[in-house]
Design a protein around this motif. Structure first.
Motif, PDB file in Angstrom:
ATOM      1  N   ASN A   5       0.830  -1.204   0.000  1.00 50.40           N
ATOM      2  CA  ASN A   5       0.000   0.000   0.000  1.00 50.40           C
ATOM      3  C   ASN A   5       0.868   1.259   0.000  1.00 50.40           C
ATOM      4  N   ALA A   6       1.942   1.258   0.786  1.00 52.42           N
ATOM      5  CA  ALA A   6       2.826   2.431   0.869  1.00 52.42           C
ATOM      6  C   ALA A   6       3.479   2.716  -0.482  1.00 52.42           C
ATOM      7  N   GLU A   7       3.932   1.670  -1.178  1.00 50.40           N
ATOM      8  CA  GLU A   7       4.537   1.860  -2.502  1.00 50.40           C
ATOM      9  C   GLU A   7       3.509   2.392  -3.502  1.00 50.40           C
ATOM     10  N   TYR A   8       2.296   1.857  -3.427  1.00 50.87           N
ATOM     11  CA  TYR A   8       1.249   2.283  -4.344  1.00 50.87           C
ATOM     12  C   TYR A   8       0.831   3.727  -4.064  1.00 50.87           C
ATOM     13  N   GLN A   9       0.858   4.139  -2.801  1.00 49.47           N
ATOM     14  CA  GLN A   9       0.533   5.522  -2.434  1.00 49.47           C
ATOM     15  C   GLN A   9       1.509   6.494  -3.095  1.00 49.47           C
ATOM     16  N   LYS A  10       2.777   6.133  -3.159  1.00 46.04           N
ATOM     17  CA  LYS A  10       3.775   6.986  -3.824  1.00 46.04           C
ATOM     18  C   LYS A  10       3.413   7.179  -5.302  1.00 46.04           C
ATOM     19  N   PHE A  11       2.985   6.104  -5.945  1.00 48.20           N
ATOM     20  CA  PHE A  11       2.550   6.164  -7.342  1.00 48.20           C
ATOM     21  C   PHE A  11       1.354   7.097  -7.492  1.00 48.20           C
ATOM     22  N   ILE A  12       0.373   6.937  -6.625  1.00 51.64           N
ATOM     23  CA  ILE A  12      -0.833   7.777  -6.683  1.00 51.64           C
ATOM     24  C   ILE A  12      -0.470   9.254  -6.571  1.00 51.64           C
ATOM     25  N   ALA A  15       1.796  10.312  -9.775  1.00 49.20           N
ATOM     26  CA  ALA A  15       1.162  10.239 -11.084  1.00 49.20           C
ATOM     27  C   ALA A  15      -0.239  10.833 -11.117  1.00 49.20           C
ATOM     28  N   GLY A  16      -0.798  11.163  -9.957  1.00 46.51           N
ATOM     29  CA  GLY A  16      -2.164  11.665  -9.918  1.00 46.51           C
ATOM     30  C   GLY A  16      -3.186  10.601 -10.271  1.00 46.51           C
ATOM     31  N   HIS A  17      -2.833   9.354 -10.051  1.00 46.43           N
ATOM     32  CA  HIS A  17      -3.706   8.220 -10.368  1.00 46.43           C
ATOM     33  C   HIS A  17      -4.772   8.075  -9.277  1.00 46.43           C
ATOM     34  N   PRO A  18      -5.984   7.650  -9.633  1.00 50.45           N
ATOM     35  CA  PRO A  18      -7.029   7.454  -8.611  1.00 50.45           C
ATOM     36  C   PRO A  18      -6.658   6.348  -7.620  1.00 50.45           C
ATOM     37  N   THR A  19      -7.145   6.474  -6.396  1.00 51.85           N
ATOM     38  CA  THR A  19      -6.910   5.454  -5.378  1.00 51.85           C
ATOM     39  C   THR A  19      -7.853   4.272  -5.587  1.00 51.85           C
ATOM     40  N   TRP A  23     -10.094   2.422  -0.503  1.00 45.87           N
ATOM     41  CA  TRP A  23      -9.353   3.387   0.312  1.00 45.87           C
ATOM     42  C   TRP A  23     -10.279   4.544   0.663  1.00 45.87           C
ATOM     43  N   LYS A  24     -10.195   5.038   1.867  1.00 43.61           N
ATOM     44  CA  LYS A  24     -11.007   6.164   2.318  1.00 43.61           C
ATOM     45  C   LYS A  24     -10.143   7.417   2.403  1.00 43.61           C
ATOM     46  N   GLY A  25     -10.682   8.539   1.924  1.00 47.84           N
ATOM     47  CA  GLY A  25      -9.929   9.786   2.005  1.00 47.84           C
ATOM     48  C   GLY A  25      -8.644   9.782   1.208  1.00 47.84           C
ATOM     49  N   ASN A  26      -8.618   9.034   0.101  1.00 45.31           N
ATOM     50  CA  ASN A  26      -7.445   8.961  -0.783  1.00 45.31           C
ATOM     51  C   ASN A  26      -6.200   8.383  -0.134  1.00 45.31           C
ATOM     52  N   ARG A  27      -6.392   7.578   0.916  1.00 40.81           N
ATOM     53  CA  ARG A  27      -5.265   6.911   1.593  1.00 40.81           C
ATOM     54  C   ARG A  27      -5.676   5.520   2.035  1.00 40.81           C
ATOM     55  N   PHE A  28      -4.683   4.677   2.169  1.00 41.22           N
ATOM     56  CA  PHE A  28      -4.936   3.357   2.737  1.00 41.22           C
ATOM     57  C   PHE A  28      -5.194   3.507   4.235  1.00 41.22           C
ATOM     58  N   GLN A  29      -5.800   2.499   4.826  1.00 39.69           N
ATOM     59  CA  GLN A  29      -6.115   2.523   6.254  1.00 39.69           C
ATOM     60  C   GLN A  29      -4.826   2.530   7.077  1.00 39.69           C
ATOM     61  N   ALA A  30      -4.805   3.307   8.140  1.00 42.27           N
ATOM     62  CA  ALA A  30      -3.630   3.378   9.021  1.00 42.27           C
ATOM     63  C   ALA A  30      -3.241   1.980   9.484  1.00 42.27           C
ATOM     64  N   GLY A  31      -1.946   1.714   9.484  1.00 39.19           N
ATOM     65  CA  GLY A  31      -1.428   0.425   9.931  1.00 39.19           C
ATOM     66  C   GLY A  31      -1.375  -0.642   8.851  1.00 39.19           C
ATOM     67  N   GLU A  43      -5.833  -2.310 -15.376  1.00 38.62           N
ATOM     68  CA  GLU A  43      -5.330  -1.035 -15.874  1.00 38.62           C
ATOM     69  C   GLU A  43      -4.527  -0.305 -14.799  1.00 38.62           C
ATOM     70  N   ASP A  44      -5.002  -0.347 -13.539  1.00 42.52           N
ATOM     71  CA  ASP A  44      -4.267   0.258 -12.426  1.00 42.52           C
ATOM     72  C   ASP A  44      -2.901  -0.406 -12.257  1.00 42.52           C
ATOM     73  N   ALA A  45      -2.900  -1.736 -12.246  1.00 34.43           N
ATOM     74  CA  ALA A  45      -1.644  -2.471 -12.060  1.00 34.43           C
ATOM     75  C   ALA A  45      -0.673  -2.200 -13.201  1.00 34.43           C
ATOM     76  N   SER A  46      -1.190  -2.145 -14.407  1.00 31.31           N
ATOM     77  CA  SER A  46      -0.341  -1.877 -15.565  1.00 31.31           C
ATOM     78  C   SER A  46       0.224  -0.459 -15.503  1.00 31.31           C
ATOM     79  N   ALA A  47      -0.595   0.505 -15.096  1.00 31.55           N
ATOM     80  CA  ALA A  47      -0.126   1.901 -14.969  1.00 31.55           C
ATOM     81  C   ALA A  47       0.941   2.010 -13.883  1.00 31.55           C
ATOM     82  N   TYR A  48       0.758   1.302 -12.769  1.00 31.67           N
ATOM     83  CA  TYR A  48       1.769   1.314 -11.712  1.00 31.67           C
ATOM     84  C   TYR A  48       3.092   0.755 -12.243  1.00 31.67           C
TER      85      TYR A  48
END
Length: 167
Positions: A5-12, A15-19, A23-31, A43-48
């Motif tokens: 999730n942390a690596e994918y957040q960097k991509f989002i 790149a301005g890619h949708p979450t 995910w709530k509030g454009n972030r993964f859940q704490a922890g 398509e998301d996986a390919s873009a990442y």
């Protein structure tokens, strides 16, 4: 390993890619930063992968990475099942959840890849079609351009959690 999730957040963020929808509030859940990212489309996986300077593996490449050159290997770690090698269900009563990426080191593939079996399904670049001489389940009506996923998830029964199982 699987993408966290942390690596994918960097991509989002870069790149301005949708979450992912879960995910709530454009972030993964704490922890959950070390859990594999889920709820992503092909398509998301390919873009990442493109953003990371990589690409999704073909189905054949995925299986080779999981089994290695020994075609007798039914699992990344060999020919026989090991409960400590993958996050999958022992039986129908077993309740599993996602686990942090890289936890099941006993399941390492011959090439050093972790988490090839269980935890989260993995997208491939390959279209879903039957193997030559084989039979594939026909896709549900209304679906086209289906892609192959491999590896199973935490909710996959151990009997199906192999390096050859596909959906």
């Amino acid at each position: 390993t699987e993408v966290t999730n942390a690596e994918y957040q960097k991509f989002i963020e870069a790149a301005g890619h949708p979450t992912p929808p879960s995910w709530k509030g454009n972030r993964f859940q704490a922890g959950t930063e070390a859990l594999p990212v889920t709820d992503v489309t092909w398509e998301d996986a390919s873009a990442y992968a493109k953003w990371a300077g990589k690409r999704l593996p073909t189905e054949e490449e995925w299986e080779f990475a999981a089994r290695g050159p020994n075609k007798d290997n039914f699992y990344p770690w060999g020919e026989t099942w090991r409960e400590d090698a993958a996050n999958v269900k022992k039986d129908e009563k077993d309740k599993r959840e996602l686990q942090p990426v890289g936890q099941f080191t006993a399941g390492v593939s011959p090439f050093g890849a972790l988490d090839m079996i269980g935890n989260a399904w993995e997208w491939t670049a390959s279209d879903y079609k039957e193997y030559p001489g084989g039979k594939a389940e026909p896709p549900a009506k209304g679906f086209s351009n289906l892609k192959v996923i491999r590896g199973g998830s935490y909710d996959t029964p151990s009997k199906d959690a192999t390096a050859t199982f596909r959906r």
